[in-house]
Design a protein around this motif. Structure first.
Motif, PDB file in Angstrom:
ATOM      1  N   CYS A  72       0.839  -1.191   0.000  1.00 14.29           N
ATOM      2  CA  CYS A  72       0.000   0.000   0.000  1.00 14.29           C
ATOM      3  C   CYS A  72       0.878   1.246   0.000  1.00 14.29           C
ATOM      4  O   CYS A  72       1.830   1.354   0.795  1.00 14.29           O
ATOM      5  CB  CYS A  72      -0.910  -0.010   1.219  1.00 14.29           C
ATOM      6  SG  CYS A  72      -2.080   1.376   1.282  1.00 14.29           S
ATOM      7  N   GLU A  73       0.599   2.180  -0.908  1.00 10.86           N
ATOM      8  CA  GLU A  73       1.388   3.421  -0.981  1.00 10.86           C
ATOM      9  C   GLU A  73       1.315   4.180   0.338  1.00 10.86           C
ATOM     10  O   GLU A  73       2.287   4.775   0.777  1.00 10.86           O
ATOM     11  CB  GLU A  73       0.864   4.311  -2.113  1.00 10.86           C
ATOM     12  CG  GLU A  73       1.427   3.964  -3.476  1.00 10.86           C
ATOM     13  CD  GLU A  73       1.102   5.044  -4.500  1.00 10.86           C
ATOM     14  OE1 GLU A  73       0.204   5.886  -4.219  1.00 10.86           O
ATOM     15  OE2 GLU A  73       1.721   5.051  -5.567  1.00 10.86           O
ATOM     16  N   ARG A  74       0.151   4.170   0.967  1.00 12.35           N
ATOM     17  CA  ARG A  74      -0.033   4.872   2.235  1.00 12.35           C
ATOM     18  C   ARG A  74       0.451   3.977   3.374  1.00 12.35           C
ATOM     19  O   ARG A  74      -0.208   3.046   3.795  1.00 12.35           O
ATOM     20  CB  ARG A  74      -1.515   5.221   2.442  1.00 12.35           C
ATOM     21  CG  ARG A  74      -1.804   5.950   3.752  1.00 12.35           C
ATOM     22  CD  ARG A  74      -3.310   6.126   3.938  1.00 12.35           C
ATOM     23  NE  ARG A  74      -4.035   4.874   3.884  1.00 12.35           N
ATOM     24  CZ  ARG A  74      -4.152   4.033   4.913  1.00 12.35           C
ATOM     25  NH1 ARG A  74      -3.572   4.310   6.085  1.00 12.35           N
ATOM     26  NH2 ARG A  74      -4.826   2.903   4.772  1.00 12.35           N
ATOM     27  N   GLY A  75       1.632   4.229   3.855  1.00 18.56           N
ATOM     28  CA  GLY A  75       2.164   3.477   4.983  1.00 18.56           C
ATOM     29  C   GLY A  75       3.133   2.370   4.623  1.00 18.56           C
ATOM     30  O   GLY A  75       3.896   1.904   5.466  1.00 18.56           O
ATOM     31  N   GLY A  76       3.091   1.919   3.374  1.00 18.01           N
ATOM     32  CA  GLY A  76       4.049   0.911   2.932  1.00 18.01           C
ATOM     33  C   GLY A  76       3.816  -0.485   3.475  1.00 18.01           C
ATOM     34  O   GLY A  76       4.701  -1.344   3.385  1.00 18.01           O
ATOM     35  N   HIS A  77       2.631  -0.754   4.047  1.00 18.02           N
ATOM     36  CA  HIS A  77       2.396  -2.078   4.601  1.00 18.02           C
ATOM     37  C   HIS A  77       1.959  -3.051   3.510  1.00 18.02           C
ATOM     38  O   HIS A  77       1.344  -2.680   2.512  1.00 18.02           O
ATOM     39  CB  HIS A  77       1.369  -2.038   5.740  1.00 18.02           C
ATOM     40  CG  HIS A  77       0.199  -1.145   5.476  1.00 18.02           C
ATOM     41  ND1 HIS A  77       0.173   0.174   5.860  1.00 18.02           N
ATOM     42  CD2 HIS A  77      -0.975  -1.392   4.843  1.00 18.02           C
ATOM     43  CE1 HIS A  77      -0.976   0.715   5.494  1.00 18.02           C
ATOM     44  NE2 HIS A  77      -1.675  -0.215   4.870  1.00 18.02           N
ATOM     45  N   GLU A  78       2.278  -4.325   3.729  1.00 21.03           N
ATOM     46  CA  GLU A  78       1.949  -5.363   2.753  1.00 21.03           C
ATOM     47  C   GLU A  78       0.501  -5.807   2.913  1.00 21.03           C
ATOM     48  O   GLU A  78      -0.039  -5.838   4.021  1.00 21.03           O
ATOM     49  CB  GLU A  78       2.891  -6.564   2.920  1.00 21.03           C
ATOM     50  CG  GLU A  78       4.350  -6.220   2.613  1.00 21.03           C
ATOM     51  CD  GLU A  78       5.251  -7.437   2.732  1.00 21.03           C
ATOM     52  OE1 GLU A  78       4.772  -8.505   3.193  1.00 21.03           O
ATOM     53  OE2 GLU A  78       6.431  -7.334   2.354  1.00 21.03           O
ATOM     54  N   MET A  79      -0.089  -6.163   1.784  1.00 25.12           N
ATOM     55  CA  MET A  79      -1.473  -6.645   1.777  1.00 25.12           C
ATOM     56  C   MET A  79      -1.618  -7.811   0.813  1.00 25.12           C
ATOM     57  O   MET A  79      -0.863  -7.937  -0.156  1.00 25.12           O
ATOM     58  CB  MET A  79      -2.453  -5.533   1.377  1.00 25.12           C
ATOM     59  CG  MET A  79      -2.696  -4.490   2.441  1.00 25.12           C
ATOM     60  SD  MET A  79      -4.066  -3.417   1.971  1.00 25.12           S
ATOM     61  CE  MET A  79      -4.027  -2.227   3.301  1.00 25.12           C
ATOM     62  N   GLY A 105      -9.878   4.775  -1.392  1.00 24.22           N
ATOM     63  CA  GLY A 105      -8.913   5.679  -2.005  1.00 24.22           C
ATOM     64  C   GLY A 105      -7.482   5.185  -1.973  1.00 24.22           C
ATOM     65  O   GLY A 105      -6.612   5.760  -2.638  1.00 24.22           O
ATOM     66  N   ASP A 106      -7.194   4.143  -1.208  1.00 25.57           N
ATOM     67  CA  ASP A 106      -5.832   3.603  -1.127  1.00 25.57           C
ATOM     68  C   ASP A 106      -5.378   3.066  -2.479  1.00 25.57           C
ATOM     69  O   ASP A 106      -6.148   2.476  -3.237  1.00 25.57           O
ATOM     70  CB  ASP A 106      -5.758   2.472  -0.092  1.00 25.57           C
ATOM     71  CG  ASP A 106      -5.566   2.991   1.326  1.00 25.57           C
ATOM     72  OD1 ASP A 106      -5.371   4.214   1.485  1.00 25.57           O
ATOM     73  OD2 ASP A 106      -5.608   2.170   2.267  1.00 25.57           O
TER      74      ASP A 106
END
Length: 340
Positions: A72-79, A105-106
């Motif tokens: 995720c661009e917002r926060g850099g966490h993996e999904m 919006g993510d």
């Protein structure tokens, strides 16, 4: 009728983790639904259980490598995304893990940027509606970076992804394989046809709801998920002819069964396309199928309820008890059962 009526004890070691080679060397339990009598064979012996004039109906859906891992661009966490259903070109309903982190919006990036997605909305069921952006073919990108969405009970890595596809898989769209068909080889199908058995296809795209447990005690309160199906004109014609002439229609798998019975409830079998959430459990009156080839299913699942409806609950629970005693292999990569 209670969920617990369909429980059986299954040792963990009997859950098949890998497919057998060749495909048709798995074991086959043949169960007579009139008296519950059991025979033990191998799947390649299925040809001896079929008669000239029988109509074998298979599900030609093809499993998408529908599991995607991104950032995720917002926060850099993996999904993790699991594609569930295409709503429009490049717009999909997806299951997201961890779900709470995917906000409207993510932007998520997959495969180093060859695929991106935007979360359009959070749906009532907790899934997300997302729009993908990419260059080139979406399905070719999936083939490159996607992974097969194996069921949660399979923890061993699948080295050859084609082993979670039937040899006749054609129509892309499933989140899971129609696993009864995994036992067929091209050679076995040709031998079956040479015997005079007719082979036809339907399409039902298997949804992730296949693996969702029944959470209510009274099974009549359970709500099935919808799945998209297609009944081709040629298959409909062959079914009408078989039924009018007293020849058997044999469904390969619970997905083919559900398609045939859903169409049968509409009246005369004819070409059609739609979605079905048909729930088959004991007391159901079968209108189309005369035989069923299937795998061994999870305790208290809608699938064991379906086979119990066709074969009789006591017959099925006895057959499963025998299968456990004889150390049959269970679930998706496991052994097969022919109910006749």
């Amino acid at each position: 009728m209670l969920k617990s009526d369909f429980f059986y004890d299954l040792p963990q070691e009997l859950i098949a983790q890998t497919p057998l080679e060749p495909r048709d060397t798995s074991r086959l339990m043949v169960v007579n639904r009139t008296d519950g009598q059991i025979q033990h064979k191998h799947f390649y012996d299925i040809i001896d259980c079929l008669n000239p004039g029988d109509l074998l109906v298979l599900n030609d859906t093809r499993v998408l490598p529908a599991r995607l891992y991104g950032v995720c661009e917002r926060g850099g966490h993996e999904m993790e995304f699991l594609l569930l259903e295409q709503k429009s070109p490049d717009c999909w309903e997806v299951l997201v893990r961890p779900g709470k982190r995917a906000k409207e919006g993510d932007i998520l990036i997959f495969g180093g940027g060859i695929l991106t997605s935007k979360v359009l909305s959070v749906l009532e069921n907790g899934n997300r509606l997302v729009q993908f952006t990419h260059d080139g073919s979406f399905y070719e990108i999936l083939d490159r970076i996607g992974q097969m969405p194996l069921p949660h009970y399979i923890t061993t890595e699948l080295k050859d992804q084609e082993r979670y596809q039937t040899v006749y898989a054609k129509e892309r769209g499933s989140a899971a394989a129609p696993t009864a068909g995994l036992h067929f080889t091209n050679e076995l199908l040709e031998r079956i046809k040479a015997k005079g058995v007719l082979v036809a296809f339907v399409t039902l795209h298997v949804g992730v709801g296949t693996f969702r447990p029944v959470k209510v005690d009274d099974i009549t309160d359970h709500k099935m998920h919808f799945e998209h199906y297609l009944m081709p004109d040629e298959t409909a014609r062959l079914i009408r002819a078989a039924k009018s002439e007293g020849r058997r229609v044999i469904a390969v798998g619970t997905t083919s069964c559900r398609t045939l019975e859903a169409v049968g409830q509409r009246g005369e079998i004819s070409a059609c396309e739609g979605s079905t959430n048909i729930f088959i459990y004991p007391g159901y009156h079968f209108q189309v199928i005369d035989g069923l080839i299937t795998n061994f299913h999870l305790p208290e699942s809608t699938l064991i309820m379906l086979v119990s409806a066709f074969c009789g609950r006591e017959n099925i629970l006895n057959a499963y008890r025998v299968a456990v005693e004889d150390k049959y292999r269970f679930f998706s990569f496991g052994d097969a059962m022919f109910i006749r």
